[in-house]
Design a protein around this motif. Structure first.
Motif, PDB file in Angstrom:
ATOM      1  N   TRP A  69      -0.183   1.858  -6.839  1.00 59.21           N
ATOM      2  CA  TRP A  69      -1.606   1.992  -7.174  1.00 59.21           C
ATOM      3  C   TRP A  69      -1.975   3.402  -7.642  1.00 59.21           C
ATOM      4  CZ3 TRP A  69      -2.899  -2.757  -7.568  1.00 59.21           C
ATOM      5  CH2 TRP A  69      -2.351  -3.711  -6.697  1.00 59.21           C
ATOM      6  N   SER A  70      -2.961   3.467  -8.506  1.00 60.87           N
ATOM      7  CA  SER A  70      -3.426   4.763  -9.023  1.00 60.87           C
ATOM      8  C   SER A  70      -4.343   5.478  -8.055  1.00 60.87           C
ATOM      9  CB  SER A  70      -4.152   4.563 -10.357  1.00 60.87           C
ATOM     10  OG  SER A  70      -5.256   3.685 -10.206  1.00 60.87           O
ATOM     11  N   GLY A  71      -4.805   4.776  -7.045  1.00 58.59           N
ATOM     12  CA  GLY A  71      -5.667   5.365  -6.023  1.00 58.59           C
ATOM     13  C   GLY A  71      -5.862   4.375  -4.888  1.00 58.59           C
ATOM     14  N   GLU A  72      -6.740   4.708  -3.977  1.00 55.43           N
ATOM     15  CA  GLU A  72      -7.008   3.805  -2.849  1.00 55.43           C
ATOM     16  C   GLU A  72      -7.703   2.543  -3.350  1.00 55.43           C
ATOM     17  OE1 GLU A  72      -9.272   3.864   1.504  1.00 55.43           O
ATOM     18  OE2 GLU A  72      -8.978   5.715   0.346  1.00 55.43           O
ATOM     19  N   LEU A  73      -7.248   1.405  -2.843  1.00 57.67           N
ATOM     20  CA  LEU A  73      -7.829   0.135  -3.268  1.00 57.67           C
ATOM     21  C   LEU A  73      -9.180  -0.089  -2.590  1.00 57.67           C
ATOM     22  CD1 LEU A  73      -4.756  -2.298  -3.216  1.00 57.67           C
ATOM     23  CD2 LEU A  73      -5.847  -1.232  -5.188  1.00 57.67           C
ATOM     24  N   PRO A  74     -10.206  -0.437  -3.348  1.00 60.62           N
ATOM     25  CA  PRO A  74     -11.503  -0.754  -2.743  1.00 60.62           C
ATOM     26  C   PRO A  74     -11.400  -1.982  -1.841  1.00 60.62           C
ATOM     27  CG  PRO A  74     -11.698  -0.425  -5.118  1.00 60.62           C
ATOM     28  CD  PRO A  74     -10.235  -0.497  -4.815  1.00 60.62           C
ATOM     29  N   LEU A 126       0.807  -1.212   0.000  1.00 58.90           N
ATOM     30  CA  LEU A 126       0.000   0.000   0.000  1.00 58.90           C
ATOM     31  C   LEU A 126       0.846   1.270   0.000  1.00 58.90           C
ATOM     32  CD1 LEU A 126      -2.764  -1.075   2.553  1.00 58.90           C
ATOM     33  CD2 LEU A 126      -2.857  -1.128   0.041  1.00 58.90           C
ATOM     34  N   ARG A 127       2.107   1.177   0.386  1.00 59.84           N
ATOM     35  CA  ARG A 127       2.984   2.343   0.464  1.00 59.84           C
ATOM     36  C   ARG A 127       4.279   2.063  -0.308  1.00 59.84           C
ATOM     37  NH1 ARG A 127       1.648   0.856   5.384  1.00 59.84           N
ATOM     38  NH2 ARG A 127       3.800   0.301   5.935  1.00 59.84           N
ATOM     39  N   THR A 132      -9.021  -5.722  -1.924  1.00 59.75           N
ATOM     40  CA  THR A 132      -8.072  -6.201  -0.916  1.00 59.75           C
ATOM     41  C   THR A 132      -8.589  -7.461  -0.231  1.00 59.75           C
ATOM     42  OG1 THR A 132      -8.997  -4.713   0.770  1.00 59.75           O
ATOM     43  CG2 THR A 132      -7.134  -3.896  -0.520  1.00 59.75           C
ATOM     44  N   ASP A 153       5.453   3.396  -6.444  1.00 63.36           N
ATOM     45  CA  ASP A 153       4.082   3.802  -6.152  1.00 63.36           C
ATOM     46  C   ASP A 153       3.170   2.882  -6.975  1.00 63.36           C
ATOM     47  OD1 ASP A 153       1.855   5.111  -5.312  1.00 63.36           O
ATOM     48  OD2 ASP A 153       2.291   7.008  -6.315  1.00 63.36           O
TER      49      ASP A 153
END
Length: 278
Positions: A108-113, A97-98, A117, A106
């Protein structure tokens, strides 16, 4: 060494369909091999959210480790990319995630739903439920067992034309033993190291050292030692990527073939050492 391509050497490096989590083989041996970072596949929903290129992912995966372990009768190969779920990390760190969890990348393009996960972590849960059951069956048949936890690592991190990592810090084969009772399993580890060192490898003997580039701190080895403290020895085996061009993904067929023969040659040594150390 002649760097033939896999096609020129008639090597089949075909992988299973993307939908498979892992494949597994079971034979009559107390030795098990795993290639848990071999995978490159991702679910479509995960791939759409991933910012990394195929090449960036491949560089941090362990391609062709599945080929190296093919002659081990007991073996498990994970086909999902570590960038979807890393089964060699604890459940709470199995998704990167980080950037600091992923070599500064980096991912992911945004927060994972949550549903993404949850599905990835479900595979992590199922993998360890499977592994525990699988190793119990080896234990029932043989009493004690060895797991060769096979990985690979980059040694030209700063670029394709850069100087490789210093030899002092990057053995050809790094043996990780951090999580085991090293004194208890000394005959097994030492016999494996000696077998690898003495193998007639093209171009000369391999440089084999313990706990240099890596120490064997991965979750799978720790899981095995926690659940099989008296009967299971997990040796983390990290091959430097001398068998491929790490920036393009091109395999070096003859080196791969030699590493496969090398690993197969250690099987009777490990089985004999386990038997004599009873």
């Amino acid at each position: 060494m002649n760097m033939k391509t896999a096609r020129e050497a008639n090597f089949d490096l075909t992988l299973p369909a993307a939908g498979e989590w892992w494949t597994q083989h079971r034979g009559l041996s107390p030795v098990v091999a795993t290639a848990i970072h071999n995978g490159h596949a991702m679910r479509d929903a995960v791939k759409r959210l991933c910012r990394l290129s195929e090449e960036e992912r491949l560089r941090e995966e362990d391609p062709f480790t599945e080929f190296i372990i093919r002659d081990v009768p007991n073996r498990t190969v994970v086909h999902r990319s570590r960038f979807e779920v890393d089964v060699n990390r604890p459940r709470d760190g199995a998704i990167y995630l980080r950037p600091e969890q992923a070599w500064g990348l980096d991912v992911w393009s945004g927060e994972l739903p949550g549903e993404i996960t949850d599905a990835s972590l479900a595979m992590h849960d199922e993998y360890y439920a499977m592994l525990k059951s699988y190793l119990r069956s080896i234990e029932r048949c043989h009493g004690r067992f060895v797991v060769l936890d096979v990985h690979s690592y980059n040694h030209r991190r700063t670029g394709p034309k850069a100087e490789p990592a210093l030899i002092a810090e990057a053995p050809d084969v790094n043996i990780g033993t951090f999580s085991m009772d090293r004194r208890k399993w000394a005959p097994v580890v030492d016999s494996f190291v000696e077998a690898v060192r003495s193998f007639d490898f093209p171009g000369g003997p391999l440089d084999v050292r313990e706990n240099i580039a890596f120490q064997g701190r991965g979750y799978q080895a720790r899981f095995i030692h926690e659940h099989f403290p008296e009967t299971g020895c997990a040796i983390a085996v990290e091959f430097k990527k001398i068998f491929m061009e790490e920036w393009t993904g091109e395999p070096f067929a003859e080196t791969l073939g030699a590493l496969r023969k090398l690993l197969a040659s250690t099987l009777p040594v490990l089985a004999d050492t386990l038997e004599s150390a009873r």
